[in-house]
Design a protein around this motif. Structure first.
Motif, short mmCIF file in Angstrom:
data_model
loop_
_atom_site.label_atom_id
_atom_site.label_comp_id
_atom_site.label_asym_id
_atom_site.label_seq_id
_atom_site.Cartn_x
_atom_site.Cartn_y
_atom_site.Cartn_z
N PRO A 115 -12.68 -10.12 25.31
CA PRO A 115 -11.52 -10.36 26.18
C PRO A 115 -10.23 -10.19 25.39
N ALA A 116 -9.29 -9.47 25.96
CA ALA A 116 -8.03 -9.20 25.28
C ALA A 116 -6.87 -9.65 26.17
N ARG A 117 -5.83 -10.14 25.55
CA ARG A 117 -4.65 -10.54 26.31
C ARG A 117 -3.95 -9.32 26.90
N TYR A 118 -3.96 -8.23 26.15
CA TYR A 118 -3.31 -7.00 26.60
C TYR A 118 -4.38 -5.92 26.72
N GLN A 119 -4.85 -5.71 27.93
CA GLN A 119 -5.98 -4.80 28.15
C GLN A 119 -5.48 -3.41 28.54
N PHE A 120 -5.42 -2.55 27.53
CA PHE A 120 -5.02 -1.17 27.74
C PHE A 120 -6.21 -0.21 27.73
N HIS A 121 -7.41 -0.72 27.53
CA HIS A 121 -8.58 0.15 27.45
C HIS A 121 -9.08 0.58 28.81
N GLN A 431 -8.09 -8.23 16.97
CA GLN A 431 -7.76 -9.57 16.47
C GLN A 431 -6.42 -10.06 17.05
N ALA A 432 -5.53 -9.13 17.36
CA ALA A 432 -4.23 -9.50 17.91
C ALA A 432 -4.24 -9.59 19.44
N GLY A 433 -5.40 -9.33 20.06
CA GLY A 433 -5.50 -9.43 21.51
C GLY A 433 -5.11 -8.18 22.25
N VAL A 434 -5.14 -7.02 21.58
CA VAL A 434 -4.78 -5.75 22.20
C VAL A 434 -6.01 -4.84 22.20
N SER A 435 -6.32 -4.29 23.37
CA SER A 435 -7.45 -3.36 23.45
C SER A 435 -6.97 -1.99 23.90
N PHE A 436 -7.56 -0.93 23.34
CA PHE A 436 -7.29 0.44 23.76
C PHE A 436 -8.58 1.23 23.60
N LEU A 437 -8.59 2.45 24.09
CA LEU A 437 -9.78 3.29 23.96
C LEU A 437 -9.59 4.24 22.79
N PRO A 438 -10.44 4.15 21.76
CA PRO A 438 -10.34 5.09 20.63
C PRO A 438 -10.62 6.51 21.09
N GLY A 439 -9.82 7.45 20.64
CA GLY A 439 -9.98 8.83 21.08
C GLY A 439 -11.31 9.45 20.69
N GLY A 440 -11.91 8.96 19.61
CA GLY A 440 -13.16 9.55 19.15
C GLY A 440 -14.28 9.50 20.17
N VAL A 441 -14.28 8.49 21.05
CA VAL A 441 -15.38 8.37 22.03
C VAL A 441 -15.23 9.38 23.15
N CYS A 442 -14.11 10.10 23.18
CA CYS A 442 -13.89 11.11 24.22
C CYS A 442 -14.34 12.50 23.75
N VAL A 454 -4.21 4.78 26.15
CA VAL A 454 -3.62 3.52 26.60
C VAL A 454 -3.35 3.63 28.10
N SER A 455 -3.93 2.72 28.88
CA SER A 455 -3.65 2.69 30.32
C SER A 455 -2.44 1.80 30.57
N PHE A 456 -1.47 2.32 31.30
CA PHE A 456 -0.24 1.55 31.59
C PHE A 456 -0.28 0.94 33.00
N THR A 457 -1.43 1.02 33.69
CA THR A 457 -1.49 0.61 35.10
C THR A 457 -2.28 -0.66 35.35
N TYR A 458 -3.01 -1.15 34.37
CA TYR A 458 -3.82 -2.34 34.59
C TYR A 458 -3.08 -3.64 34.27
N PRO A 459 -2.36 -3.75 33.15
CA PRO A 459 -1.64 -5.00 32.87
C PRO A 459 -0.45 -5.17 33.81
N ALA A 460 -0.08 -6.43 34.06
CA ALA A 460 1.16 -6.71 34.79
C ALA A 460 2.34 -6.21 33.95
N GLU A 461 3.50 -6.06 34.60
CA GLU A 461 4.63 -5.41 33.92
C GLU A 461 5.08 -6.17 32.68
N ASP A 462 5.09 -7.51 32.72
CA ASP A 462 5.50 -8.25 31.52
C ASP A 462 4.49 -8.07 30.39
N LYS A 463 3.20 -8.08 30.75
CA LYS A 463 2.16 -7.87 29.73
C LYS A 463 2.20 -6.44 29.20
#
Length: 489
Positions: A115-121, A431-442, A454-463
């Motif tokens: 679980p991440a506070r900032y879910q960009f994955h 560890q900082a609560g940020v998730s993204f998708l590593p390009g290597g898996v693509c 990085v997805s900019f559509t899932y987190p709320a605007e403040d997040k």
């Protein structure tokens, strides 16, 4: 554990073994602490020399994926994949069970991410922006008015009323289809899987954009396909390079995401779309056109689908409504013609006897009456979120970080500075609560990439703003965070 080896390939056997095991480790199919088969046993299983297996293990050890000890054997390293569940039972015997999963990056990065506070994955849309309440109300009314619907199986092809509504939507984008040309699936992922299980077998050549959608790579790899990835430019897949490759390796199938490509955001030009159809006609192969994002444009709609240029049934078109309406409903449609469609329906019938009627009936009235209004509202909100994301990046990103500005879709494809190691960055971001998708898996068979999605559509605007600022600072800190590691080139 099945490892498919191509003994006529230009790739050395030890490298093929290392790539397959490496994919399993990175996917979490082989967890930290798992003991690998002995050199003697694996060489006997694969009918290769012990030297070949030893070289494969040495390559994996040099990448930090396994650790080998004289007299004890080789084990998956503690830092590879995800941590174990804590179950202390000895389950090493399970490696003797044959499976056919060469990789499972989709499962690894989406279902088991911490679980991440900032879910960009997640290439997804914030729940509050979806019409789920209205769809639930439709489902309740439908069940109340006609509970007998739940007492019968539906058509293998999908509910006719929903197919008729979707045919009308697709025809509005330039296609010429009827309800009889459509097949309802449980999301686009099932559609891709049906195509693969129906038409792709071991050794068949599948061409994909480089990079491409992780879930599609997983599916084609599980069929034992020979995946060849074709570079992209600002017009999409390089068809000139694809043509040269096809002369050497004739295609069985070409998979592409032409509108607001996942993960890069690039849109394929009309010229390239027509060239792809011409090439498919020349080689009598299939094109799978995966189209989850074409309705999510920010300025002008993308060109008409490739399917619009198809006169001889070479294109299988897939459009998902999961992301834009209700992911829990898992609804997508496939458009195809002739015996290709018949065979896909037959494959669908052996998979699940047809998609659930309740979700189909729940979505139908919304698609018939409210779809376009909802999409217009959604485009407005997502356009604003893209601008927010770009504002943060322009203000806080290190000078060496670069990106393309997409004209639609859900994602930003960031190119990391040369000093930023993606593996170290992912660990520190988690560890900082940020998730993204590593390009290597693509990519198929490539472990590293200097890109992240990085997805900019899932987190709320403040997040969104907070998380991107934090990610930018983490990337900037990479200059001194891992001096012992070499830059990824």
């Amino acid at each position: 554990m099945h490892i498919e080896l191509s003994r006529h390939s230009s790739t050395k056997l030890y490298s093929q073994i290392a790539v397959t095991l490496g994919d399993r480790i990175r996917s979490g199919l082989l967890t930290p602490g798992t003991k690998l088969p002995s050199v003697r046993n694996l060489s006997a299983q694969l009918s290769v020399s012990q030297v070949t297996v030893s070289k494969a293990y040495a390559e994996l050890e040099s990448e930090g994926l396994i650790a080998c000890s004289q007299g004890k054997g080789c084990y998956v390293s503690a830092g590879a994949g995800k941590d174990q569940t804590g179950d202390e039972a000895d389950l090493s015997w399970q490696l003797s069970l044959m499976d056919y999963l060469p990789r499972a990056q989709l499962w690894h990065h989406f279902n088991h991410v911490l679980p991440a506070r900032y879910q960009f994955h997640k290439a997804a849309i914030q729940e509050e922006l979806l019409p789920t309440r209205e769809i639930v109300a439709n489902a309740y009314k439908m069940l109340s008015d006609d509970p007998a619907l739940m007492a019968n199986y539906g058509s293998f092809s999908g509910d006719f009323g929903l197919r008729k509504a979707l045919a009308s939507v697709l025809n509005g984008s330039g296609m010429s289809v009827t309800a009889e040309n459509l097949l309802i699936t449980s999301g686009a992922q099932q559609g891709i899987d049906l195509v693969a299980r129906t038409f792709v077998g071991p050794g068949d050549v599948v061409y994909m954009e480089a990079p491409s959608y992780t879930g599609a790579i997983d599916v084609f790899a599980s069929r034992g396909a020979k995946i060849i990835m074709v570079p992209m430019d600002e017009e999409g897949m390089r068809v000139d390079m694809l043509t040269k490759l096809c002369d050497l390796n004739p295609p069985k199938l070409i998979y592409c995401i032409p509108a607001f490509h996942n993960p890069t955001g690039v849109t394929m030009s009309v010229r390239r779309r027509r060239q792809l159809v011409d090439l498919a006609q020349s080689y009598h192969c299939l094109i799978v056109e995966d189209d989850p994002f074409s309705s999510l444009y920010f300025n002008e709609p993308p060109p008409h689908p490739i399917k619009c240029h198809d006169q001889a049934g070479h294109v299988i078109y897939i459009r998902s409504y999961s992301k834009t309406l209700a992911p829990g409903c898992r609804i997508a449609c496939m458009a195809a013609h002739g015996s290709v469609l018949s065979r896909l329906i037959a494959a669908k019938s052996t998979t699940d006897l047809g998609s659930p009627m309740m979700t189909q009936k729940a979505l139908q009235p919304f698609i018939e009456t409210r779809l376009e209004q909802h999409m217009e509202q959604l485009r407005t909100v997502l356009r604003r979120r893209l601008q927010l994301a770009l504002t943060v990046l322009r203000k806080h990103a290190p000078a060496e970080l670069s990106w393309n500005v997409p004209e639609g879709g859900l994602n930003l494809w960031l190119k990391l500075p040369a000093y930023a190691d993606p593996v170290s960055l992912e660990r520190r971001a988690e560890q900082a609560g940020v998730s993204f998708l590593p390009g290597g898996v693509c990519y198929a068979g490539e472990a590293d990439s200097r890109h992240i999605r990085v997805s900019f559509t899932y987190p709320a605007e403040d997040k969104l703003q907070e998380g991107l600022k934090l990610l930018c600072s983490l990337i900037a800190e990479s200059r001194t965070a891992s001096p012992e590691r070499k830059p990824v080139l």
